[in-house]
Design an enzyme around this catalytic site. Structure first.
Site, PDB file in Angstrom:
ATOM      1  N   GLU A  65      31.354 -85.960 -15.068  1.00 12.91           N
ATOM      2  CA  GLU A  65      30.840 -87.159 -15.747  1.00 12.91           C
ATOM      3  C   GLU A  65      31.971 -87.978 -16.364  1.00 12.91           C
ATOM      4  O   GLU A  65      31.881 -88.484 -17.473  1.00 12.91           O
ATOM      5  CB  GLU A  65      29.765 -86.760 -16.758  1.00 12.91           C
ATOM      6  N   GLU A  69      23.055 -81.620  -7.984  1.00  8.07           N
ATOM      7  CA  GLU A  69      22.134 -81.197  -9.052  1.00  8.07           C
ATOM      8  C   GLU A  69      20.769 -81.865  -8.884  1.00  8.07           C
ATOM      9  O   GLU A  69      20.215 -82.411  -9.836  1.00  8.07           O
ATOM     10  CB  GLU A  69      22.708 -81.554 -10.432  1.00  8.07           C
TER      11      GLU A  69
END
Length: 290
Positions: free
Chosen positions: A64, A166
């Site tokens: 991220e 994910e």
């Protein structure tokens, strides 16, 4: 766990070495700066990569990075570059990824546009970073397949393998709608030639299912689990039988993977072998001699 995994022919990937979001960084690390922080991050990389060398095929080195930049704020703009360099030196055979959310899920997140992701990856590559893969988290509410396809097409320009790392569907929806939207996402990802793999985010927490689960707590399938079972069965080349033509040839179409072939002639002549069907535009030819 890592004894259980290979014993059941499961391949593991490492997630993650560094998470840029301060909320998920230990307090003692947040209190470090300068040489002390550099020492801590180098110790983390070396300890992880040494202990688990050759056990993970992937590592999410930076997680991220488009949304958060804790380490770069403290250590400078080249911090991520150094993380990748050190990780590659520690385990040269592992595939190294950046991992990010809201790239394929939406076009309304200004921090993680596909163009911004491409620019960041190219910046790191130009600085000499050794990077092998693009991680797309895939936390969907209502997926937009045309947007997803367009994003994947753009990322293909980097010539790096893409993984959906994910995938889940928000629990704000019913289990039936979760299953419907999950099938859309999986079909879109599976059909794209640059997507090398898909991982589902079917995590549990102490109070039960985090967002999307495939089974209940008794391991009975939920609707999302039914979708996964259906698609696994569909995307599998089942036993194919046939007879060769006058040239001794037999053709079939199959999914990528490992195959076992058995050829019989008459009552007593049999030959068996294995081969691998990988990516490529050309027809694969495999010879077996009786």
């Amino acid at each position: 766990m890592l004894e259980f995994v290979p014993a059941h022919q499961i391949i593991a990937r490492g997630h993650n070495i560094f998470w840029e979001d301060p909320k998920f960084i230990p307090a003692w690390v947040r209190n470090l700066s300068g040489p002390d922080l550099w020492s801590a991050v180098n110790s983390r990389i070396q300890s992880l990569m040494t202990k688990y060398k050759d056990q993970f095929i992937h590592w999410d080195v930076s997680n991220e990075n488009l949304h958060f930049d804790f380490y770069e704020q403290r250590l400078g703009h080249n911090a991520t570059l150094e993380f990748f360099r050190t990780a590659h030196q520690a385990d040269p055979l592992a595939t190294l990824f950046m991992n990010e959310f809201n790239v394929v899920e939406t076009c309304s997140d200004g921090k993680s546009t596909v163009d911004g992701y491409i620019a960041r990856l190219r910046e790191l590559q130009q600085d000499g970073v050794y990077m092998d893969g693009i991680g797309l988290e895939g936390h969907f509410t209502v997926p937009n397949p045309p947007l997803m396809r367009a994003v994947l097409d753009k990322l293909t320009s980097l010539n790096l393998p893409i993984w959906l790392t994910e995938v889940d569907i928000s629990n704000s929806l019913t289990q039936e709608m979760q299953a419907t939207y999950l099938e859309q996402v999986l079909r879109e990802g599976f059909s794209h030639p640059s997507v090398n793999g898909i991982m589902l985010w079917t995590a549990l927490h102490p109070k039960g299912c985090y967002q999307m689960c495939l089974t209940d707590d008794k391991f009975r399938n939920l609707p999302a689990g039914d979708v996964v079972d259906k698609l696994l069965k569909e995307w599998y080349t089942h036993e194919v039988n046939g007879q060769t033509d006058e040239h001794g040839s037999f053709s079939f179409s199959g999914f990528l993977g490992e195959y076992r072939i058995v050829v019989k002639y008459g009552k007593n002549r049999t030959a068996a072998s294995t081969f691998s069907l990988g990516r490529g535009d050309e027809t694969r030819h495999f010879n077996i001699q009786l």
